[in-house]
Design a protein around this motif. Structure first.
Motif, PDB file in Angstrom:
ATOM      1  N   LEU A  34      38.814  72.750 105.110  1.00 38.44           N
ATOM      2  CA  LEU A  34      38.899  72.118 106.419  1.00 38.44           C
ATOM      3  C   LEU A  34      40.234  71.399 106.605  1.00 38.44           C
ATOM      4  O   LEU A  34      40.849  71.455 107.684  1.00 38.44           O
ATOM      5  CB  LEU A  34      37.742  71.135 106.603  1.00 38.44           C
ATOM      6  CG  LEU A  34      36.343  71.733 106.758  1.00 38.44           C
ATOM      7  CD1 LEU A  34      35.308  70.633 106.892  1.00 38.44           C
ATOM      8  CD2 LEU A  34      36.272  72.675 107.951  1.00 38.44           C
ATOM      9  N   ARG A  37      42.958  73.997 107.202  1.00 34.52           N
ATOM     10  CA  ARG A  37      42.871  74.501 108.576  1.00 34.52           C
ATOM     11  C   ARG A  37      43.489  73.482 109.544  1.00 34.52           C
ATOM     12  O   ARG A  37      44.263  73.848 110.441  1.00 34.52           O
ATOM     13  CB  ARG A  37      41.394  74.744 108.916  1.00 34.52           C
ATOM     14  CG  ARG A  37      41.086  74.795 110.412  1.00 34.52           C
ATOM     15  CD  ARG A  37      41.459  76.119 111.024  1.00 34.52           C
ATOM     16  NE  ARG A  37      41.491  76.034 112.478  1.00 34.52           N
ATOM     17  CZ  ARG A  37      41.389  77.061 113.296  1.00 34.52           C
ATOM     18  NH1 ARG A  37      41.234  78.261 112.804  1.00 34.52           N
ATOM     19  NH2 ARG A  37      41.443  76.911 114.589  1.00 34.52           N
ATOM     20  N   GLN A  38      43.143  72.234 109.355  1.00 34.73           N
ATOM     21  CA  GLN A  38      43.642  71.174 110.222  1.00 34.73           C
ATOM     22  C   GLN A  38      45.162  71.082 110.167  1.00 34.73           C
ATOM     23  O   GLN A  38      45.836  70.938 111.182  1.00 34.73           O
ATOM     24  CB  GLN A  38      43.029  69.846 109.760  1.00 34.73           C
ATOM     25  CG  GLN A  38      42.635  68.921 110.872  1.00 34.73           C
ATOM     26  CD  GLN A  38      41.839  67.739 110.398  1.00 34.73           C
ATOM     27  OE1 GLN A  38      40.681  67.624 110.717  1.00 34.73           O
ATOM     28  NE2 GLN A  38      42.450  66.848 109.641  1.00 34.73           N
ATOM     29  N   GLU A  39      45.696  71.168 108.955  1.00 33.30           N
ATOM     30  CA  GLU A  39      47.142  71.052 108.770  1.00 33.30           C
ATOM     31  C   GLU A  39      47.876  72.229 109.410  1.00 33.30           C
ATOM     32  O   GLU A  39      48.907  72.056 110.071  1.00 33.30           O
ATOM     33  CB  GLU A  39      47.468  70.959 107.282  1.00 33.30           C
ATOM     34  CG  GLU A  39      47.031  69.638 106.646  1.00 33.30           C
ATOM     35  CD  GLU A  39      47.129  69.657 105.133  1.00 33.30           C
ATOM     36  OE1 GLU A  39      47.561  70.713 104.594  1.00 33.30           O
ATOM     37  OE2 GLU A  39      46.776  68.658 104.486  1.00 33.30           O
ATOM     38  N   THR A  60      46.167  69.859 114.042  1.00 28.77           N
ATOM     39  CA  THR A  60      45.152  69.062 114.719  1.00 28.77           C
ATOM     40  C   THR A  60      44.604  68.012 113.764  1.00 28.77           C
ATOM     41  O   THR A  60      44.933  67.978 112.589  1.00 28.77           O
ATOM     42  CB  THR A  60      43.999  69.945 115.212  1.00 28.77           C
ATOM     43  OG1 THR A  60      43.403  70.616 114.076  1.00 28.77           O
ATOM     44  CG2 THR A  60      44.488  71.002 116.181  1.00 28.77           C
ATOM     45  N   GLY A  61      43.736  67.148 114.271  1.00 28.46           N
ATOM     46  CA  GLY A  61      43.117  66.145 113.413  1.00 28.46           C
ATOM     47  C   GLY A  61      43.998  64.938 113.208  1.00 28.46           C
ATOM     48  O   GLY A  61      45.074  64.800 113.781  1.00 28.46           O
ATOM     49  N   LEU A  79      38.552  63.966 108.358  1.00 29.77           N
ATOM     50  CA  LEU A  79      37.808  65.163 108.733  1.00 29.77           C
ATOM     51  C   LEU A  79      36.611  64.770 109.588  1.00 29.77           C
ATOM     52  O   LEU A  79      35.746  64.016 109.142  1.00 29.77           O
ATOM     53  CB  LEU A  79      37.308  65.902 107.485  1.00 29.77           C
ATOM     54  CG  LEU A  79      38.357  66.530 106.576  1.00 29.77           C
ATOM     55  CD1 LEU A  79      37.701  67.064 105.302  1.00 29.77           C
ATOM     56  CD2 LEU A  79      39.087  67.646 107.300  1.00 29.77           C
TER      57      LEU A  79
END
Length: 247
Positions: A172, A175-177, A181-182, A187
């Motif tokens: 996760l 994916r965020q990096e 996003t995020g 998380l």
């Protein structure tokens, strides 16, 4: 877990219908020309989903393909004995619904309020035939999904419970990096404990125990029921790779 194209982001002229799309940098649209994007958008229909609403069910005729633009979805299949196996989660930018046979092989359900664009499978197939750049992205997407399936087999067959949960969080974060996003090491988990358990091949109680273990090791902090802060990124990676001790 998710395929994110790595090619350069195509510049779009002011006023292009896709110019302000927030997920274009992480979709198969990323490297497409303005003309291809406009034509693809013209084929699509936007659909909003409520939490718990299904996109399609396992066994339904595979008549549409979809691109998620907002929210999150879970993918699952039912085993012969009635148990559920969650096989993945989908996030903005992900493409779904490509079926080899005439039926969908799994069920997809919204984890929260979500938004997607759907395309007639026949019309999309013709469009791909006419636009090799889209076909290349779908080829890379298929290769990524095969690699992800192989990784999931290793996760379910060889890793301890703690290693599985650490791997899930690490995926996760990656994916965020990649998507940009995020909030750093935070998380937000749209899926509940049972969804995570069914994805990792564990029980809900084991997931709760492993969360407590990762917290006691100083790897994470539970900021809220469905919000995890990663405190030790390197330690999480070590555990996910099987070098952080037994769990």
């Amino acid at each position: 877990m998710s395929y994110i194209p790595r090619g350069p982001l195509t510049d779009l002229p002011t006023g292009h219908p896709c110019a302000d799309c927030p997920v274009r940098p992480v979709t198969i649209c990323r490297t497409q020309t303005p003309e291809v994007l406009a034509a693809l958008r013209g084929l699509g229909t936007m659909q909003r989903l409520q939490e718990g609403q299904t996109v399609f069910h396992e066994g339904d005729p595979a008549r549409r393909v979809f691109m998620l633009t907002y929210g999150s979805l879970k993918i699952y299949t039912l085993l012969l004995d009635g148990r559920r196996q969650v096989t993945g989660f989908m996030f903005p930018g992900d493409f779904l619904g490509v079926a080899v046979e005439g039926e969908y092989a799994f069920t997809i359900e919204a984890l929260e309020g979500s938004e997607l664009w759907w395309f007639s499978r026949d019309a999309f197939t013709r469009f791909v035939d006419q636009n090799p750049s889209i076909e290349r992205e779908l080829y890379h997407l298929s290769a990524h999904e095969l690699a992800a399936a192989q990784q999931q087999m290793v996760l379910l067959g060889r890793k301890t419970a703690a290693e599985r949960l650490a791997s899930f969080f690490f995926e996760l974060l990656e994916r965020q990096e990649r998507a940009g996003t995020g909030e750093g090491q935070i998380l937000d988990l749209p899926m509940n404990r049972l969804d995570i358990a069914d994805y990792l091949g564990l029980t809900k109680e084991t997931v709760s125990r492993m969360l407590a273990e990762l917290r006691s090791r100083g790897l994470i902090r539970l900021a809220a029921q469905n919000r995890v802060e990663v405190l030790d990124h390197a330690g999480l990676i070590d555990l996910a790779q099987g070098s952080g001790g037994n769990g």
